[in-house]
Design an enzyme around this catalytic site. Sequence first.
Site, mmCIF file in Angstrom:
data_model
loop_
_atom_site.group_PDB
_atom_site.id
_atom_site.type_symbol
_atom_site.label_atom_id
_atom_site.label_comp_id
_atom_site.label_asym_id
_atom_site.label_seq_id
_atom_site.Cartn_x
_atom_site.Cartn_y
_atom_site.Cartn_z
ATOM 1 N N ARG A 58 0.888 -1.263 -0.139
ATOM 2 C CA ARG A 58 0.051 -0.083 0.136
ATOM 3 C C ARG A 58 0.847 1.312 -0.036
ATOM 4 O O ARG A 58 0.382 2.162 -0.490
ATOM 5 C CB ARG A 58 -1.024 -0.081 1.481
ATOM 6 C CG ARG A 58 -1.543 1.184 1.231
ATOM 7 C CD ARG A 58 -3.039 0.950 2.333
ATOM 8 N NE ARG A 58 -2.681 0.524 3.579
ATOM 9 C CZ ARG A 58 -2.222 0.607 4.588
ATOM 10 N NH1 ARG A 58 -1.700 1.898 4.679
ATOM 11 N NH2 ARG A 58 -2.190 -0.120 5.604
ATOM 12 N N TYR A 113 -18.315 18.769 -11.070
ATOM 13 C CA TYR A 113 -18.840 17.191 -11.172
ATOM 14 C C TYR A 113 -19.772 16.886 -10.236
ATOM 15 O O TYR A 113 -19.678 16.873 -9.175
ATOM 16 C CB TYR A 113 -17.725 16.596 -11.250
ATOM 17 C CG TYR A 113 -17.870 15.208 -11.361
ATOM 18 C CD1 TYR A 113 -18.175 14.471 -12.721
ATOM 19 C CD2 TYR A 113 -17.467 14.107 -10.509
ATOM 20 C CE1 TYR A 113 -18.455 13.090 -12.688
ATOM 21 C CE2 TYR A 113 -17.448 12.864 -10.419
ATOM 22 C CZ TYR A 113 -18.127 12.144 -11.802
ATOM 23 O OH TYR A 113 -17.968 10.968 -11.910
ATOM 24 N N ASP A 185 -10.350 20.558 -10.214
ATOM 25 C CA ASP A 185 -10.603 19.375 -11.078
ATOM 26 C C ASP A 185 -10.213 19.564 -12.654
ATOM 27 O O ASP A 185 -10.829 20.376 -13.242
ATOM 28 C CB ASP A 185 -11.994 19.021 -10.933
ATOM 29 C CG ASP A 185 -12.423 17.708 -11.717
ATOM 30 O OD1 ASP A 185 -11.649 17.083 -12.618
ATOM 31 O OD2 ASP A 185 -13.300 17.004 -11.245
ATOM 32 N N LYS A 210 -10.377 8.892 -17.414
ATOM 33 C CA LYS A 210 -10.504 9.533 -18.667
ATOM 34 C C LYS A 210 -9.512 9.516 -19.666
ATOM 35 O O LYS A 210 -9.180 8.439 -20.203
ATOM 36 C CB LYS A 210 -11.081 10.925 -18.664
ATOM 37 C CG LYS A 210 -12.283 10.987 -17.459
ATOM 38 C CD LYS A 210 -13.470 10.479 -17.827
ATOM 39 C CE LYS A 210 -14.520 10.346 -16.588
ATOM 40 N NZ LYS A 210 -14.769 11.476 -15.921
HETATM 41 C C1 LIG Z 1 -15.715 11.286 -14.572
HETATM 42 C C2 LIG Z 1 -15.103 12.466 -13.678
HETATM 43 C C3 LIG Z 1 -14.818 12.366 -12.302
HETATM 44 C C4 LIG Z 1 -14.681 11.087 -11.603
HETATM 45 O O1 LIG Z 1 -13.784 10.173 -12.046
HETATM 46 P P1 LIG Z 1 -14.253 8.639 -11.810
HETATM 47 O O2 LIG Z 1 -12.796 8.079 -12.188
HETATM 48 O O3 LIG Z 1 -15.421 8.202 -12.680
HETATM 49 O O4 LIG Z 1 -14.641 8.179 -10.488
HETATM 50 C C5 LIG Z 1 -14.368 13.540 -11.686
HETATM 51 N N1 LIG Z 1 -14.413 14.666 -12.258
HETATM 52 C C6 LIG Z 1 -14.772 15.010 -13.473
HETATM 53 C C7 LIG Z 1 -14.738 16.227 -14.247
HETATM 54 C C8 LIG Z 1 -15.055 13.809 -14.337
HETATM 55 O O5 LIG Z 1 -15.452 13.898 -15.604
#
Ligand SMILES: *Cc1c(COP(=O)(O)O)cnc(C)c1O
Length: 394
Positions: A58, A113, A185, A210
């Site tokens: 970890r 988000y 973000d 993503k």
């Molecule tokens: C998809 C997304 C998240 C969350 O990501 P996950 O891996 O699906 O938990 C956070 N912020 C934005 C802008 C996103 O598009």
Amino acid sequence: MAKKPTGPLKPETLLVTAGRDPNAQFGFVNTPVYHASTVLYPSAEDQVAHRSRYTYGRRGTPTTEAMEEALAVLEGPQCAGVVLVPSGMNACVTALLTVLSSGDHVLVTDSVYRPTRIFCDSILRRLGVETTYYDPLIGTGIAGLMRPNTRAVFVEAPGSQSFEMQDIPAIAAIAREKNAAVLMDNTWATPLYFRALEKGVDLSIQAGTKYIGGHSDIMFGTVSANAAYASRLKETFNGLGLCAGPDDVFLALRGMRTMAVRLARHQESALTVARWFASRPQVARVLHPALESDPGHAIWRRDFTGASGLFSIVLKPMSEKAVYAFMNELQLFGMGYSWGGFESLVISFDCKEYRTATPWNPGGPTLRFHIGLEDPDDLIADLERGFVAMNAAT
Ligand SMILES: *Cc1c(COP(=O)(O)O)cnc(C)c1O
């Protein structure tokens, strides 16, 4: 055997070279996957003194260190620490918990988000942290919302459904003056197209699910911190017992190697499709900050070096049936959440369901598109067929 590169390198080169050392692994190009919990010490003395480069699965492996190093290099010289977490959502949560304590106040963009908003309204509230949502276009007006106990300002640009751009340097300057952390973000642009830490952000978040992953097959998140917040970030990460799965870390690092070429293609094809949408009679507006007509374009041009493949459109007023006929006709656009993979996607959305600081009245139904790596001519032909079905259902 490979030589270690020296001298200043461009981001595209760093994505290829950072976080791997073939000389340390028998000449093999890629850092392998270490599946690990226990790490054995050579002697009783070493075990008692925790004297070992690695101490526990970890707490880091050669695989996670390679990914951390590659991301830190991409984030730029302000990056003083990176943590790898199991999802983008967790990256948002870990960043918030790094800076907030009971009795604190946090300012969050109304375009955030949605699951981040739900976390603020449920768990953060239960922990005694108060959230105020603000207009994403607020800019220097953020000063008027700062309270003595405002510890953090959360930004996201552009909003991942509504695509407002935020003046992040202006917001960051005010937050810094008031001793509040700036959390961003940065999933849409990635550090390749927006150097968040350079622009005044303290903690930069990515849903690695993503564009880092890029193939719609992993769940992964990252938080990168500047020197002021790196040790608090590590403490929070360790205290929460977080770690990302080794196979997902491996795939994330593999995704990084091709991220620059993928993003360039996403950008180009998305602009082609966005411009085409703008010329369609059924489309009222295209929400894409890289379009000259977009209200956020000047900020995007000033602060960003590129755009990714995600944008929205506002349709002229029409029935739900007509919108669904369009979506159901498409063959190359899957209907599903998430984005950033090689394939094109479409979803229908309505920000009215959750906005609280700013009214959302786009004037027609809204759709969000992710433009994948298909040939844009084929995508446009598919969308053309969708519009024929829409017209027939109107
Ligand atoms: C998809 C997304 C998240 C969350 O990501 P996950 O891996 O699906 O938990 C956070 N912020 C934005 C802008 C996103 O598009």
